[in-house]
Design an enzyme around this catalytic site. Structure first.
Site, PDB file in Angstrom:
ATOM      1  N   TYR A 218      21.706 -24.898  29.267  1.00  0.00           N
ATOM      2  CA  TYR A 218      21.377 -23.494  29.541  1.00  0.00           C
ATOM      3  C   TYR A 218      20.244 -22.980  28.637  1.00  0.00           C
ATOM      4  CZ  TYR A 218      25.411 -22.698  32.673  1.00  0.00           C
ATOM      5  OH  TYR A 218      26.302 -22.704  33.735  1.00  0.00           O
TER       6      TYR A 218
ATOM      7  N   PHE B 258      23.942 -12.686  27.070  1.00  0.00           N
ATOM      8  CA  PHE B 258      25.103 -13.387  27.624  1.00  0.00           C
ATOM      9  C   PHE B 258      25.165 -14.863  27.225  1.00  0.00           C
ATOM     10  CE2 PHE B 258      21.827 -13.589  31.010  1.00  0.00           C
ATOM     11  CZ  PHE B 258      21.784 -14.956  31.256  1.00  0.00           C
TER      12      PHE B 258
ATOM     13  N   ARG C  82      23.072 -22.765  47.225  1.00  0.00           N
ATOM     14  CA  ARG C  82      22.932 -21.412  46.656  1.00  0.00           C
ATOM     15  C   ARG C  82      23.448 -20.359  47.649  1.00  0.00           C
ATOM     16  NH1 ARG C  82      21.719 -20.854  41.153  1.00  0.00           N
ATOM     17  NH2 ARG C  82      21.011 -18.783  41.702  1.00  0.00           N
TER      18      ARG C  82
ATOM     19  N   THR D 115      24.896 -14.351  41.556  1.00  0.00           N
ATOM     20  CA  THR D 115      25.403 -14.701  40.218  1.00  0.00           C
ATOM     21  C   THR D 115      26.646 -13.882  39.859  1.00  0.00           C
ATOM     22  OG1 THR D 115      23.166 -15.250  39.520  1.00  0.00           O
ATOM     23  CG2 THR D 115      24.777 -14.833  37.772  1.00  0.00           C
TER      24      THR D 115
ATOM     25  N   ARG E 133      31.667 -17.552  45.255  1.00  0.00           N
ATOM     26  CA  ARG E 133      31.812 -16.643  44.114  1.00  0.00           C
ATOM     27  C   ARG E 133      32.572 -15.379  44.514  1.00  0.00           C
ATOM     28  NH1 ARG E 133      25.842 -17.740  41.358  1.00  0.00           N
ATOM     29  NH2 ARG E 133      26.562 -19.277  39.838  1.00  0.00           N
TER      30      ARG E 133
ATOM     31  N   ASN F 240      32.118 -17.040  37.268  1.00  0.00           N
ATOM     32  CA  ASN F 240      31.725 -17.069  38.684  1.00  0.00           C
ATOM     33  C   ASN F 240      31.963 -18.439  39.329  1.00  0.00           C
ATOM     34  OD1 ASN F 240      29.696 -18.398  37.371  1.00  0.00           O
ATOM     35  ND2 ASN F 240      28.049 -16.991  37.943  1.00  0.00           N
TER      36      ASN F 240
ATOM     37  N   HIS G 274      28.531 -23.432  39.228  1.00  0.00           N
ATOM     38  CA  HIS G 274      27.101 -23.502  38.941  1.00  0.00           C
ATOM     39  C   HIS G 274      26.438 -24.298  40.051  1.00  0.00           C
ATOM     40  CE1 HIS G 274      23.293 -24.413  36.929  1.00  0.00           C
ATOM     41  NE2 HIS G 274      23.439 -25.610  37.467  1.00  0.00           N
TER      42      HIS G 274
ATOM     43  N   GLU H 279      19.328 -31.456  35.541  1.00  0.00           N
ATOM     44  CA  GLU H 279      20.737 -31.139  35.269  1.00  0.00           C
ATOM     45  C   GLU H 279      21.629 -32.350  35.521  1.00  0.00           C
ATOM     46  OE1 GLU H 279      20.191 -26.412  36.422  1.00  0.00           O
ATOM     47  OE2 GLU H 279      21.485 -27.665  37.663  1.00  0.00           O
TER      48      GLU H 279
HETATM   49  P1  ADP Z   1      23.061 -18.630  38.386  1.00  0.00           P
HETATM   50  O1  ADP Z   1      24.257 -19.401  37.840  1.00  0.00           O
HETATM   51  O2  ADP Z   1      23.447 -17.786  39.591  1.00  0.00           O
HETATM   52  O3  ADP Z   1      21.857 -19.509  38.645  1.00  0.00           O
HETATM   53  P2  ADP Z   1      21.724 -17.679  35.981  1.00  0.00           P
HETATM   54  O4  ADP Z   1      21.010 -18.985  35.912  1.00  0.00           O
HETATM   55  O5  ADP Z   1      20.919 -16.426  35.907  1.00  0.00           O
HETATM   56  O6  ADP Z   1      22.639 -17.558  37.283  1.00  0.00           O
HETATM   57  O7  ADP Z   1      22.785 -17.598  34.785  1.00  0.00           O
HETATM   58  C1  ADP Z   1      23.534 -18.735  34.391  1.00  0.00           C
HETATM   59  C2  ADP Z   1      24.965 -18.316  34.158  1.00  0.00           C
HETATM   60  O8  ADP Z   1      25.004 -17.397  33.060  1.00  0.00           O
HETATM   61  C3  ADP Z   1      25.619 -17.548  35.313  1.00  0.00           C
HETATM   62  O9  ADP Z   1      26.126 -18.388  36.319  1.00  0.00           O
HETATM   63  C4  ADP Z   1      26.714 -16.793  34.601  1.00  0.00           C
HETATM   64  O10 ADP Z   1      27.845 -17.615  34.319  1.00  0.00           O
HETATM   65  C5  ADP Z   1      26.023 -16.425  33.280  1.00  0.00           C
HETATM   66  N1  ADP Z   1      25.378 -15.111  33.379  1.00  0.00           N
HETATM   67  C6  ADP Z   1      24.190 -14.819  33.948  1.00  0.00           C
HETATM   68  N2  ADP Z   1      23.906 -13.497  33.863  1.00  0.00           N
HETATM   69  C7  ADP Z   1      24.965 -12.943  33.208  1.00  0.00           C
HETATM   70  C8  ADP Z   1      25.285 -11.617  32.787  1.00  0.00           C
HETATM   71  N3  ADP Z   1      24.452 -10.599  33.031  1.00  0.00           N
HETATM   72  N4  ADP Z   1      26.446 -11.429  32.134  1.00  0.00           N
HETATM   73  C9  ADP Z   1      27.281 -12.452  31.868  1.00  0.00           C
HETATM   74  N5  ADP Z   1      27.032 -13.714  32.225  1.00  0.00           N
HETATM   75  C10 ADP Z   1      25.892 -13.979  32.892  1.00  0.00           C
END
Ligand code: ADP
Length: 150
Positions: free
Chosen positions: A53, A61, A89, A95, A106, A116, A119, A130
């Site tokens: 990440y 976050f 997706r 998200t 989700r 959620n 991933h 990844e």
């Molecule tokens: P996605 O998983 O939909 O691709 P992102 O890559 O933006 O989303 O974020 C990675 C992960 O970080 C998210 O799946 C979620 O678990 C966490 N996350 C993202 N934005 C937030 C937020 N605003 N508050 C809390 N956790 C978050």
């Protein structure tokens, strides 16, 4: 058409594993026409997750996300299809589980912005990066559905 064949990295997060919805999640990808080509249950280290990440390092976050992702085992999978990244997706939804469209994974199984349940890679290039955290190239299986009946 084979040149649009993609792999995408899907992870059933700790909440998905602990809520016992892993089967529902796998079933959904199977029934949506994607092919499972690799799967393993792991408990990734904090260091691995920080790298995984890394793009989010510094965001508010980030630390809670890493703690959450370390809180229980996860199930990492490679799913294959034409346009697998976009397809998956679509299936998982937005998200924040509270904003995710009805019928998406989700919306069905997630709790909030962090918890959620799943991933999924956001591009084919990121999918390759990844998957490399968890699988060697030879771990990605090549098979046809009719193989067992030859
Ligand atoms: P996605 O998983 O939909 O691709 P992102 O890559 O933006 O989303 O974020 C990675 C992960 O970080 C998210 O799946 C979620 O678990 C966490 N996350 C993202 N934005 C937030 C937020 N605003 N508050 C809390 N956790 C978050």
């Amino acid at each position: 058409m084979r040149d649009t064949m993609e792999n995408t990295c899907v992870i059933i997060k700790p909440d998905g594993v602990c809520k016992k919805v892993s089967g529902d999640i796998i079933k959904r990808f199977d029934s949506e026409g994607l092919k499972l080509v690799a799967m393993r249950m792991v408990r990734p280290s904090k260091e691995t997750l920080e790298q995984f990440y890394a793009v989010h390092k510094g965001r508010e976050f980030f630390e809670p996300l890493i703690r959450f992702m370390c809180s229980a085992p996860v199930i990492v999978m490679a799913w294959q299809a034409e346009n697998a990244v976009a397809k998956v997706r679509q299936i998982i939804g937005a998200t924040n589980s509270k904003d995710a469209a009805a019928g998406t994974l989700r919306a069905m199984f997630g709790t909030d912005g962090r918890r959620n349940v799943v991933h999924a890679s956001d591009s084919a290039a990121n999918a390759q990066k990844e998957l490399a955290f968890f699988f060697k190239p030879e771990d990605l299986m090549k098979y046809e559905y009719g193989d067992w009946n030859k």
